[in-house]
Motif scaffolding. Structure first.
Motif, mmCIF file in Angstrom:
data_model
loop_
_atom_site.group_PDB
_atom_site.id
_atom_site.type_symbol
_atom_site.label_atom_id
_atom_site.label_comp_id
_atom_site.label_asym_id
_atom_site.label_seq_id
_atom_site.Cartn_x
_atom_site.Cartn_y
_atom_site.Cartn_z
ATOM 1 N N GLN A 116 34.494 39.199 28.114
ATOM 2 C CA GLN A 116 33.780 39.472 29.361
ATOM 3 C C GLN A 116 33.451 40.951 29.455
ATOM 4 O OE1 GLN A 116 36.898 38.884 32.715
ATOM 5 N NE2 GLN A 116 35.856 40.821 33.143
ATOM 6 N N GLY A 117 32.659 41.303 30.466
ATOM 7 C CA GLY A 117 32.361 42.702 30.726
ATOM 8 C C GLY A 117 33.615 43.454 31.132
ATOM 9 N N THR A 118 33.595 44.759 30.915
ATOM 10 C CA THR A 118 34.822 45.544 31.089
ATOM 11 C C THR A 118 35.057 46.025 32.517
ATOM 12 O OG1 THR A 118 33.690 47.613 30.504
ATOM 13 C CG2 THR A 118 34.697 46.354 28.707
ATOM 14 N N ASP A 119 34.058 45.934 33.401
ATOM 15 C CA ASP A 119 34.216 46.513 34.742
ATOM 16 C C ASP A 119 35.403 45.922 35.494
ATOM 17 O OD1 ASP A 119 32.097 48.190 34.360
ATOM 18 O OD2 ASP A 119 30.677 47.044 35.571
ATOM 19 N N THR A 120 35.585 44.614 35.402
ATOM 20 C CA THR A 120 36.686 43.950 36.115
ATOM 21 C C THR A 120 37.636 43.245 35.152
ATOM 22 O OG1 THR A 120 35.340 41.950 36.422
ATOM 23 C CG2 THR A 120 35.293 43.604 38.187
ATOM 24 N N LEU A 121 37.624 43.652 33.897
ATOM 25 C CA LEU A 121 38.420 42.958 32.889
ATOM 26 C C LEU A 121 39.916 43.030 33.178
ATOM 27 C CD1 LEU A 121 37.730 42.893 29.116
ATOM 28 C CD2 LEU A 121 40.038 43.400 29.889
ATOM 29 N N GLU A 122 40.398 44.177 33.634
ATOM 30 C CA GLU A 122 41.835 44.295 33.893
ATOM 31 C C GLU A 122 42.265 43.363 35.026
ATOM 32 O OE1 GLU A 122 43.004 48.062 36.190
ATOM 33 O OE2 GLU A 122 41.035 48.591 35.385
ATOM 34 N N GLU A 123 41.376 43.161 36.004
ATOM 35 C CA GLU A 123 41.709 42.260 37.108
ATOM 36 C C GLU A 123 41.705 40.798 36.659
ATOM 37 O OE1 GLU A 123 39.588 44.098 40.890
ATOM 38 O OE2 GLU A 123 38.721 44.795 39.006
ATOM 39 N N MET A 124 40.704 40.422 35.855
ATOM 40 C CA MET A 124 40.654 39.048 35.355
ATOM 41 C C MET A 124 41.869 38.736 34.492
ATOM 42 S SD MET A 124 39.336 36.092 35.111
ATOM 43 C CE MET A 124 37.684 36.224 35.802
ATOM 44 N N ALA A 125 42.251 39.677 33.631
ATOM 45 C CA ALA A 125 43.405 39.451 32.764
ATOM 46 C C ALA A 125 44.673 39.258 33.588
ATOM 47 C CB ALA A 125 43.567 40.618 31.791
ATOM 48 N N PHE A 126 44.853 40.072 34.628
ATOM 49 C CA PHE A 126 46.051 39.940 35.459
ATOM 50 C C PHE A 126 46.014 38.647 36.265
ATOM 51 C CE2 PHE A 126 48.441 40.872 39.427
ATOM 52 C CZ PHE A 126 49.696 40.965 38.850
ATOM 53 N N LEU A 127 44.838 38.266 36.752
ATOM 54 C CA LEU A 127 44.697 36.991 37.461
ATOM 55 C C LEU A 127 45.149 35.831 36.576
ATOM 56 C CD1 LEU A 127 43.588 35.206 39.802
ATOM 57 C CD2 LEU A 127 41.363 35.318 38.667
ATOM 58 N N LEU A 128 44.663 35.814 35.343
ATOM 59 C CA LEU A 128 45.061 34.754 34.411
ATOM 60 C C LEU A 128 46.561 34.795 34.137
ATOM 61 C CD1 LEU A 128 42.105 35.022 31.869
ATOM 62 C CD2 LEU A 128 42.501 33.172 33.510
ATOM 63 N N ASP A 129 47.108 35.998 34.030
ATOM 64 C CA ASP A 129 48.537 36.135 33.754
ATOM 65 C C ASP A 129 49.379 35.573 34.897
ATOM 66 O OD1 ASP A 129 50.482 37.146 31.825
ATOM 67 O OD2 ASP A 129 51.046 38.565 33.390
ATOM 68 N N CYS A 130 48.885 35.709 36.123
ATOM 69 C CA CYS A 130 49.604 35.176 37.284
ATOM 70 C C CYS A 130 49.521 33.652 37.360
ATOM 71 C CB CYS A 130 49.040 35.766 38.576
ATOM 72 S SG CYS A 130 49.413 37.511 38.840
ATOM 73 N N LEU A 131 48.419 33.082 36.883
ATOM 74 C CA LEU A 131 48.180 31.649 37.054
ATOM 75 C C LEU A 131 48.640 30.806 35.870
ATOM 76 C CD1 LEU A 131 44.608 31.696 38.653
ATOM 77 C CD2 LEU A 131 46.789 31.306 39.808
ATOM 78 N N LEU A 132 48.617 31.375 34.670
ATOM 79 C CA LEU A 132 48.925 30.595 33.469
ATOM 80 C C LEU A 132 50.386 30.768 33.075
ATOM 81 C CD1 LEU A 132 45.746 31.368 31.315
ATOM 82 C CD2 LEU A 132 46.172 29.377 32.784
ATOM 83 N N ASP A 133 51.101 29.682 33.023
ATOM 84 C CA ASP A 133 52.502 29.705 32.599
ATOM 85 C C ASP A 133 52.615 28.891 31.315
ATOM 86 O OD1 ASP A 133 55.176 30.140 32.487
ATOM 87 O OD2 ASP A 133 55.702 28.843 34.171
ATOM 88 N N ILE A 134 52.059 29.446 30.237
ATOM 89 C CA ILE A 134 52.011 28.753 28.951
ATOM 90 C C ILE A 134 52.484 29.698 27.858
ATOM 91 C CG2 ILE A 134 50.141 27.194 29.627
ATOM 92 C CD1 ILE A 134 48.180 29.016 28.211
ATOM 93 N N SER A 135 52.849 29.123 26.719
ATOM 94 C CA SER A 135 53.340 29.940 25.607
ATOM 95 C C SER A 135 52.287 30.145 24.526
ATOM 96 C CB SER A 135 54.582 29.287 24.990
ATOM 97 O OG SER A 135 54.281 27.977 24.531
#
Length: 241
Positions: free
Chosen positions: A4-23
């Motif tokens: 994805q584009g880098t402007d909000t990449l850190e936010e998207m990555a953290f959002l996914l980290d909060c929602l995904l509980d997978i290995s």
């Protein structure tokens, strides 16, 4: 691999980290230079990201961001430059690994961050972010008092300090909505028990503000939004370490 584009990449990555509980590995990347520029970094970043996605140990680290061959944990990474190919940094801990000669090396696996159930159906609340500044009289806080805002993140001075001009509005707002206290400094924890003068962290916590732990304002907003959406208690300390 998510590109994805880098402007909000850190936010998207953290959002996914909060929602995904997978290995399984989840790797986010992008490019700081467009394909028409000399030495475009996109192809190398995608190759490094695919390499990480094929590395079992990456799945133990939660969602990661891969740029310039560095591997960053989503909870700690931030975009620190507008155009440099090394823009993504983790000021609190540094990269957790690196891609070298086509192989991903993991140096450290971070402690798992907060996980929030995916709300169904999604109903995105209004969460405001205010950054404290020298000479601020609290005008924006007064406007929020009469708004439909459902949560607030304040980026405070230093380790969690705010002007006295904020305090009356904060007292009224804290009785209605969760207020997260983060720092505008860019790195480091919010203090909890060092300074006790009016507007310092001890005073603010006593007034009902919630320390964000090590999360900066952008990530604190993501987490608070998810907590309000899911009906979880934003005041629970398990989310703010």
């Amino acid at each position: 691999v998510i590109v994805q584009g880098t402007d909000t990449l850190e936010e998207m990555a953290f959002l996914l980290d909060c929602l995904l509980d997978i290995s399984r590995p989840v790797v986010v990347t992008g490019a700081m230079r467009n394909p028409a520029e000399l030495s475009a970094d996109g192809p190398a970043n995608i190759m490094a990201a695919v390499t990480c996605a094929a590395t079992r140990e990456i799945g133990l680290a939660g969602v990661v961001v891969v740029f310039n061959d560095d591997i960053h944990a989503a909870r700690f990474v931030t975009k620190s430059h507008t155009g440099n190919v090394g823009a993504f940094q983790s000021p609190n801990c540094g990269p957790i690994g690196r891609v070298v000669e086509g192989k991903a090396y993991v140096f450290a696996v971070p402690v798992a961050g907060p996980k929030v159930p995916i709300p169904q159906p999604p109903n995105i609340p209004h969460i405001a972010v205010i950054k404290a500044s020298f000479g601020d009289d609290g005008f924006l806080l007064k406007l929020l008092e009469n708004s439909d805002c459902q949560g607030l993140v304040i980026e405070a001075f230093g380790a969690g300090h705010l002007p006295e001009t904020y305090l009356d509005s904060l007292d009224r707002l804290a009785r209605k909505i969760p207020i997260i206290l983060s720092s505008r400094a860019g790195a480091g924890h919010i203090f909890r028990q060092t300074y006790g003068y009016k507007g310092a962290e001890i005073d603010l916590i006593r007034r009902g503000l919630i320390p964000s732990g090590i999360l900066d304002g952008l990530k604190a907003k993501i987490l608070l939004t998810l907590l309000v959406m899911s009906g979880a208690d934003p005041r629970s300390s398990q989310y703010w370490q």
